[in-house]
Design a protein around this motif. Structure first.
Motif, PDB file in Angstrom:
ATOM      1  N   MET A  93     -15.930  -6.727 -16.124  1.00 52.13           N
ATOM      2  CA  MET A  93     -16.678  -8.156 -15.989  1.00 52.13           C
ATOM      3  C   MET A  93     -17.970  -7.922 -17.117  1.00 52.13           C
ATOM      4  SD  MET A  93     -17.031  -8.428 -11.891  1.00 52.13           S
ATOM      5  CE  MET A  93     -17.500 -10.399 -11.953  1.00 52.13           C
ATOM      6  N   ARG A  94     -18.337  -6.977 -17.457  1.00 46.89           N
ATOM      7  CA  ARG A  94     -19.160  -6.661 -18.501  1.00 46.89           C
ATOM      8  C   ARG A  94     -18.738  -7.179 -19.766  1.00 46.89           C
ATOM      9  NH1 ARG A  94     -20.565  -1.222 -16.144  1.00 46.89           N
ATOM     10  NH2 ARG A  94     -22.462  -1.452 -14.963  1.00 46.89           N
ATOM     11  N   PHE A  95     -17.455  -6.741 -19.932  1.00 48.92           N
ATOM     12  CA  PHE A  95     -16.828  -7.357 -21.309  1.00 48.92           C
ATOM     13  C   PHE A  95     -16.792  -8.975 -21.348  1.00 48.92           C
ATOM     14  CE2 PHE A  95     -12.795  -8.182 -23.573  1.00 48.92           C
ATOM     15  CZ  PHE A  95     -13.119  -7.710 -24.682  1.00 48.92           C
TER      16      PHE A  95
ATOM     17  N   LEU B  83     -25.379  -6.206 -10.846  1.00 44.04           N
ATOM     18  CA  LEU B  83     -26.574  -6.060 -10.317  1.00 44.04           C
ATOM     19  C   LEU B  83     -26.729  -5.111  -9.292  1.00 44.04           C
ATOM     20  CD1 LEU B  83     -27.437 -10.219  -9.593  1.00 44.04           C
ATOM     21  CD2 LEU B  83     -28.041  -8.494 -11.688  1.00 44.04           C
ATOM     22  N   GLY B  84     -25.387  -4.907  -8.794  1.00 43.23           N
ATOM     23  CA  GLY B  84     -25.353  -3.708  -7.693  1.00 43.23           C
ATOM     24  C   GLY B  84     -23.969  -3.154  -7.811  1.00 43.23           C
ATOM     25  N   GLU B  85     -23.977  -1.878  -7.362  1.00 37.84           N
ATOM     26  CA  GLU B  85     -22.603  -1.433  -7.069  1.00 37.84           C
ATOM     27  C   GLU B  85     -22.672  -0.512  -5.815  1.00 37.84           C
ATOM     28  OE1 GLU B  85     -21.059   0.796 -10.620  1.00 37.84           O
ATOM     29  OE2 GLU B  85     -22.514  -0.037 -11.826  1.00 37.84           O
ATOM     30  N   ARG B  86     -21.705  -0.748  -5.200  1.00 36.71           N
ATOM     31  CA  ARG B  86     -21.441  -0.115  -3.771  1.00 36.71           C
ATOM     32  C   ARG B  86     -22.581  -0.492  -2.938  1.00 36.71           C
ATOM     33  NH1 ARG B  86     -17.042   3.422  -3.872  1.00 36.71           N
ATOM     34  NH2 ARG B  86     -17.610   4.431  -2.166  1.00 36.71           N
ATOM     35  N   VAL B  87     -23.078  -1.493  -2.815  1.00 33.45           N
ATOM     36  CA  VAL B  87     -24.138  -1.970  -2.060  1.00 33.45           C
ATOM     37  C   VAL B  87     -23.856  -1.672  -0.536  1.00 33.45           C
ATOM     38  CG1 VAL B  87     -25.945  -3.895  -1.634  1.00 33.45           C
ATOM     39  CG2 VAL B  87     -24.927  -3.357  -3.909  1.00 33.45           C
ATOM     40  N   LYS B  88     -24.392  -1.140   0.158  1.00 30.53           N
ATOM     41  CA  LYS B  88     -24.428  -0.966   1.466  1.00 30.53           C
ATOM     42  C   LYS B  88     -25.199  -1.541   2.468  1.00 30.53           C
ATOM     43  CE  LYS B  88     -22.453   3.772   1.249  1.00 30.53           C
ATOM     44  NZ  LYS B  88     -21.614   3.413   0.332  1.00 30.53           N
TER      45      LYS B  88
ATOM     46  N   ILE C  10     -20.539  -3.942  -0.129  1.00 28.43           N
ATOM     47  CA  ILE C  10     -19.904  -4.760  -1.517  1.00 28.43           C
ATOM     48  C   ILE C  10     -19.899  -3.955  -2.662  1.00 28.43           C
ATOM     49  CG2 ILE C  10     -20.677  -6.662  -2.938  1.00 28.43           C
ATOM     50  CD1 ILE C  10     -22.817  -7.497  -0.744  1.00 28.43           C
ATOM     51  N   ASP C  11     -18.594  -3.984  -3.091  1.00 24.99           N
ATOM     52  CA  ASP C  11     -18.316  -3.120  -4.390  1.00 24.99           C
ATOM     53  C   ASP C  11     -18.959  -3.379  -5.614  1.00 24.99           C
ATOM     54  OD1 ASP C  11     -16.236  -1.653  -2.703  1.00 24.99           O
ATOM     55  OD2 ASP C  11     -14.830  -2.947  -3.574  1.00 24.99           O
ATOM     56  N   LEU C  12     -19.157  -4.586  -5.878  1.00 16.34           N
ATOM     57  CA  LEU C  12     -20.006  -5.095  -6.949  1.00 16.34           C
ATOM     58  C   LEU C  12     -20.849  -6.392  -6.721  1.00 16.34           C
ATOM     59  CD1 LEU C  12     -17.323  -4.661 -10.001  1.00 16.34           C
ATOM     60  CD2 LEU C  12     -19.098  -3.124  -9.368  1.00 16.34           C
ATOM     61  N   ILE C  13     -21.848  -6.419  -7.362  1.00 17.61           N
ATOM     62  CA  ILE C  13     -22.500  -7.692  -7.364  1.00 17.61           C
ATOM     63  C   ILE C  13     -22.838  -8.161  -8.873  1.00 17.61           C
ATOM     64  CG2 ILE C  13     -24.754  -9.023  -6.537  1.00 17.61           C
ATOM     65  CD1 ILE C  13     -24.787  -7.067  -3.983  1.00 17.61           C
ATOM     66  N   ALA C  14     -22.483  -9.213  -9.289  1.00 18.91           N
ATOM     67  CA  ALA C  14     -22.500  -9.765 -10.828  1.00 18.91           C
ATOM     68  C   ALA C  14     -22.883 -10.994 -10.865  1.00 18.91           C
ATOM     69  CB  ALA C  14     -20.854  -9.414 -11.221  1.00 18.91           C
TER      70      ALA C  14
ATOM     71  N   LEU D  34     -23.307 -16.164  -9.135  1.00 16.55           N
ATOM     72  CA  LEU D  34     -23.417 -14.852  -8.651  1.00 16.55           C
ATOM     73  C   LEU D  34     -22.304 -14.621  -7.737  1.00 16.55           C
ATOM     74  CD1 LEU D  34     -25.297 -12.714  -7.750  1.00 16.55           C
ATOM     75  CD2 LEU D  34     -25.911 -13.786  -5.460  1.00 16.55           C
ATOM     76  N   ALA D  35     -21.545 -13.567  -8.205  1.00 22.75           N
ATOM     77  CA  ALA D  35     -20.140 -12.969  -7.467  1.00 22.75           C
ATOM     78  C   ALA D  35     -20.388 -11.958  -6.906  1.00 22.75           C
ATOM     79  CB  ALA D  35     -19.204 -12.956  -8.447  1.00 22.75           C
ATOM     80  N   PHE D  36     -20.172 -11.835  -5.353  1.00 19.08           N
ATOM     81  CA  PHE D  36     -19.893 -10.446  -4.641  1.00 19.08           C
ATOM     82  C   PHE D  36     -18.457 -10.106  -4.959  1.00 19.08           C
ATOM     83  CE2 PHE D  36     -23.365 -12.949  -2.833  1.00 19.08           C
ATOM     84  CZ  PHE D  36     -24.337 -11.968  -2.769  1.00 19.08           C
ATOM     85  N   VAL D  37     -18.040  -8.976  -5.275  1.00 19.18           N
ATOM     86  CA  VAL D  37     -16.723  -8.779  -5.720  1.00 19.18           C
ATOM     87  C   VAL D  37     -16.118  -7.618  -4.991  1.00 19.18           C
ATOM     88  CG1 VAL D  37     -15.321  -8.054  -7.582  1.00 19.18           C
ATOM     89  CG2 VAL D  37     -17.493  -9.446  -8.156  1.00 19.18           C
ATOM     90  N   GLU D  38     -15.156  -7.806  -4.439  1.00 15.59           N
ATOM     91  CA  GLU D  38     -14.306  -6.761  -3.652  1.00 15.59           C
ATOM     92  C   GLU D  38     -13.171  -6.140  -4.807  1.00 15.59           C
ATOM     93  OE1 GLU D  38     -12.709  -4.336  -0.402  1.00 15.59           O
ATOM     94  OE2 GLU D  38     -14.706  -5.572  -0.897  1.00 15.59           O
ATOM     95  N   VAL D  39     -13.172  -4.797  -4.950  1.00 16.59           N
ATOM     96  CA  VAL D  39     -12.377  -4.230  -5.793  1.00 16.59           C
ATOM     97  C   VAL D  39     -11.301  -3.445  -5.084  1.00 16.59           C
ATOM     98  CG1 VAL D  39     -12.244  -2.568  -7.836  1.00 16.59           C
ATOM     99  CG2 VAL D  39     -14.155  -4.214  -7.638  1.00 16.59           C
ATOM    100  N   LYS D  40     -10.085  -3.794  -5.463  1.00 19.17           N
ATOM    101  CA  LYS D  40      -8.845  -2.748  -4.986  1.00 19.17           C
ATOM    102  C   LYS D  40      -7.987  -2.350  -6.190  1.00 19.17           C
ATOM    103  CE  LYS D  40      -9.662  -3.531  -0.404  1.00 19.17           C
ATOM    104  NZ  LYS D  40     -10.293  -2.243   0.098  1.00 19.17           N
ATOM    105  N   MET D  41      -7.905  -1.181  -5.841  1.00 19.80           N
ATOM    106  CA  MET D  41      -6.898  -0.255  -6.994  1.00 19.80           C
ATOM    107  C   MET D  41      -5.870   0.334  -6.039  1.00 19.80           C
ATOM    108  SD  MET D  41      -8.074   2.670  -9.791  1.00 19.80           S
ATOM    109  CE  MET D  41      -6.687   3.161 -10.838  1.00 19.80           C
TER     110      MET D  41
END
Length: 116
Positions: free
Chosen positions: A21-23, A29-34, A40-44, A50-57
């Motif tokens: 996402m940075r790239f 703005l936030g990582e692993r916001v509880k 929320i995995d990422l807030i960008a 503004l995106a609230f991002v769910e990450v799945k690997m």
């Protein structure tokens, strides 16, 4: 897979997603916001979006296809609603995104996945 290994894999996926996402011009703005409603995995943010991002690997495509469902997305939405006053100032486009990560593949960024 052990819980510890799954946690490590999840964190690695979140690091890859944040880098991706940075790239692409996003500011994390936030990582692993509880929140009391979930995590929320990422807030960008990029511009006024503004995106609230769910990450799945996952290690394979079949497992990745099963990683996201309405139940998980509803938890992200509830958590996003809880933190929106803190992160949403000035945003005109607020959305839920999903980042799908597989080893040795480019991340897949699914934009605005919730139209509830």
């Amino acid at each position: 897979m052990t819980r510890r290994r799954a946690e490590q894999q999840g964190r690695a996926g979140e690091r890859i997603a944040a880098w991706w996402m940075r790239f692409h011009g996003w500011r994390i703005l936030g990582e692993r916001v509880k929140t009391p409603r979930g995590e929320i995995d990422l807030i960008a943010r990029r511009g006024r979006t503004l995106a609230f991002v769910e990450v799945k690997m996952r290690t394979n495509e079949a497992a990745l296809a099963m990683a996201i469902d309405d139940f998980r997305l509803r938890r992200v939405i509830a958590a996003a609603e809880a933190v929106l006053p803190r992160y949403g100032a000035g945003a005109t486009d607020i959305r839920i995104d999903v980042m799908l990560i597989r080893p040795w593949r480019l991340p897949i960024h699914m934009k605005n996945v919730w139209h509830g």
